[in-house]
Each structure stands twice: as C-alpha cells, then as structure tokens.
Write an enzyme that holds these catalytic residues in place. Structure first.
Site, short mmCIF file in Angstrom:
data_model
loop_
_atom_site.label_atom_id
_atom_site.label_comp_id
_atom_site.label_asym_id
_atom_site.label_seq_id
_atom_site.Cartn_x
_atom_site.Cartn_y
_atom_site.Cartn_z
N ASN A 74 3.90 -5.45 5.62
CA ASN A 74 2.81 -6.38 5.89
C ASN A 74 3.33 -7.75 6.32
OD1 ASN A 74 0.71 -4.57 5.30
ND2 ASN A 74 0.93 -4.94 3.11
N SER A 111 0.81 -1.22 0.00
CA SER A 111 0.00 0.00 0.00
C SER A 111 0.84 1.27 0.00
CB SER A 111 -0.94 0.00 1.21
OG SER A 111 -0.20 -0.17 2.41
N GLY A 129 -2.08 -4.38 0.99
CA GLY A 129 -2.18 -5.67 1.66
C GLY A 129 -1.15 -6.68 1.22
N HIS A 171 -0.43 6.14 6.55
CA HIS A 171 0.12 6.03 5.19
C HIS A 171 0.53 7.42 4.70
CE1 HIS A 171 -1.58 1.99 5.28
NE2 HIS A 171 -0.91 1.74 4.17
#
Length: 349
Positions: free
Chosen positions: A145, A53, A105, A317
């Site tokens: 992640n 992401s 993700g 983010h």
C-alpha cells in the site's frame, strides 16, 4: 644412554599416551549431547502479527467482527497468521499470540501512526502498540500500500477505475489505461515509481528499527507477496474455470510484464530491508510462480474482478489456496528461526 636411545625408549610410551587421548576424546564426543537443528522452544513464544490486507487475508470468510474496527480492517478469522499458528502447534511449537493487528489498507507508516478506517469507522492505533518487551516473534506483510499497488492497477485498468470499493486512484487519470506500460517504463510514471520505492525502503527500515527498540528480543519475519502475473501472459487472456472475467480484467497484455517487474522489485526491496534490519524474509514471489492469478484451477491469488468467498471482489488477493501457501511457508521459516534461537544460533541479544 645416548639421546637416540632415549628417543627410541620414549616412542612406545608416547604412542600409548596419544592413543589413550584419542580414545578419550571419542568417548567424550559420543557422550556430549549435540545441539538439534530442529529444537523447539520449551514454552509458548509471545508473538505479534502485523501488516496489511495480505496478512489480514481480505476476502476470506469469516470476517473478524469482534469490534467495528476489526470488521472494517476486513481481517479474516482464518487468515494466514491463524492458520500458521495452528500448523505450528501441530508440530509442537506453541505461539502465545499477543495480538493480530493486521488491517486492510495499512501502509508501512501505520506501524507507528494511527490508521483511519473507511466509512467513518474511526481509527485503529499504531500497530506497534501490540509489541511488548517480552515479544519474541513479530510476523507480517506490509509495503504494497505504501508503494500504491492499487493505484498502479487502476492506472492500467479502466474497469478498476470504476470500482469505488478498491482504494486508491490512477497515478495519472489523464493517461489512458491502454498506455500504462509506456507510462510506467519512462517519464513521469517511472519517476513516480522510483519515489514510491524509495519511500517503501525507508519506511521498512524505520519499522524494523522500531521493532528492535520496542521488543529487543524479538525475531522479525517479513513475508513477501505472492506472484500475480506469470511469465506466459497468454494464460491471462482466458477466464479461470467458472469465471466470466479474465483474471487481470482489462489490463493490456503488454502491461502485464511491467506489473510483474514492479512486483518483483517490491519483493527485492523488502528482502533488502529485511537483510539490513536483521529480519528474515519469506519469498512468496518465488514460491508461487505456478500459482498466479492466471493459473486457472491452481491459482493461489484471486482474479481482479473474481468474487471472493466473502462476496467482495478478490482484487488480486490470496484465495484459500494462497492463504495456505502463506501459512505453510511462514510456519516453516518460524520453525527454523525458533530452532536457531533455541540452540543458541542467532540468539537475540
């Protein structure tokens, strides 16, 4: 004639010959074109962008809606790969983007394995399928992640535990968020972190080897993550201008330095993997020390519960400022790399 007289007679001639040689060498040096450190490739450079992401730039509008999988990857059409490509073009460096397969993700292993999408949205193929034998540049951000950074955030925040749109779950739901600093500094939490960091290192090594195998001529750029927590954590207790929530929500102040150390360790693991795998590393952690989530109007990363430009929470983010820092720093490194390759320094073999 004695030997001494012969040496004396030859000396002026030798001196004249040496002087002529020096002059000729100087002329040749001036006439020969010197390689330029800023040389740019003669033609478009086939490039692939990959990652999670932070490469897709989740939260920045507009969303890529070309296909359902594209939309469910939450990839912005104005992500840092797109902005960096334009900046490079302005500098005379043209990328022929073969694909941007970044997807929110994604874990590192989704580089060689398919990724299941949320909301029963199907799946996307392994990101390495975008690589071809003639790919000369592979750029991306990945690793967070696989580490489980969202799990770490949920371990430290009761507010985030109630956010179903944020992937992941607490590392140990029975442990209260208020004790997360102690949890990650010793015992089970520390062992969990060590295991995850070992997986990140191993998977990054495999990914870089995969790139070398599929695209032998490619230069790889691994872009690190921007800094989330500042050295002065008191700044994290006050909402940013126009906001109602503190940037790090309800994460305890004593846990903030722990989160910073975890993030720094992640970037160090990425740097080491890049060095071992013949890739370049872009250190955004060092670049964004004054642009953390807690730096108010200068923040380059959105607060955990701050609403993004696409109406979703940022969940830590990069915002538009952060995206521009990602793009600018990556473009600088790409220009440097392609200049090295064009002049024969570090040319792929």
């Amino acid at each position: 004639m004695s030997s001494a007289m012969r040496r004396t007679a030859r000396t002026p001639a030798l001196r004249r010959t040496a002087a002529a040689a020096v002059a000729l060498g100087a002329c040749l040096t001036l006439a020969a074109p010197a390689p330029s450190a800023g040389a740019t490739p003669a033609g478009p450079v086939p490039a692939v962008f990959f990652g999670d992401s932070y490469a897709a730039n989740y939260g920045i509008a507009p969303l890529d809606r070309e296909t359902v999988p594209d939309a469910l990857c939450l990839r912005s059409t104005e992500n840092f790969p797109a902005v960096a490509t334009r900046r490079l073009a302005d500098q005379g460096v043209t990328l022929r983007v073969q694909a941007d397969v970044s997807c929110s993700g994604a874990r590192v292993h989704h580089f060689w394995e398919k990724q299941e999408l949320p909301l029963a949205g199907g799946e996307v193929p392994p990101q390495n399928q975008a690589l071809t034998h003639d790919t000369l540049l592979a750029v991306g951000s990945t690793g967070g992640n696989t580490l489980g950074f969202h799990d770490i955030l949920k371990q430290c925040s009761a507010a985030l535990r109630g956010q179903p749109t944020l992937p992941g779950k607490p590392v140990a739901e029975g442990e209260p968020a208020a004790r997360c600093a102690e949890f990650f500094e010793a015992g089970d939490g520390r062992r969990w972190l060590d295991d995850r960091f070992a997986r990140v290192a191993s998977d990054l090594e495999r990914m870089l080897e995969n790139i070398r195998h599929l695209s032998p001529g490619a230069k790889t750029v691994l872009v690190g993550y921007p800094r989330l927590v500042p050295g002065n954590t008191a700044k994290c207790l006050t909402p940013a201008p126009g906001q109602t929530h503190p940037p790090l929500a309800d994460i305890p102040q004593d846990a903030m330095p722990v989160l910073d150390r975890i993030q720094k360790r992640l970037d160090d693991v990425m740097r080491k993997a890049a060095a071992g795998g013949g890739a370049d590393f872009v250190d955004l952690y060092a670049r964004t020390g004054g642009n953390t989530a807690c730096d108010g109007a200068d923040r380059a990363i959105g607060g955990l519960l701050e609403t993004s430009s696409s109406t979703l929470p940022w969940y830590a983010h990069p915002n538009e400022k952060g995206r521009d820092i990602q793009a600018g720093t990556a473009a600088e490194r790409i220009t440097e790399i392609l200049g090295r390759v064009e002049t024969g320094v570090g040319r792929p073999t």
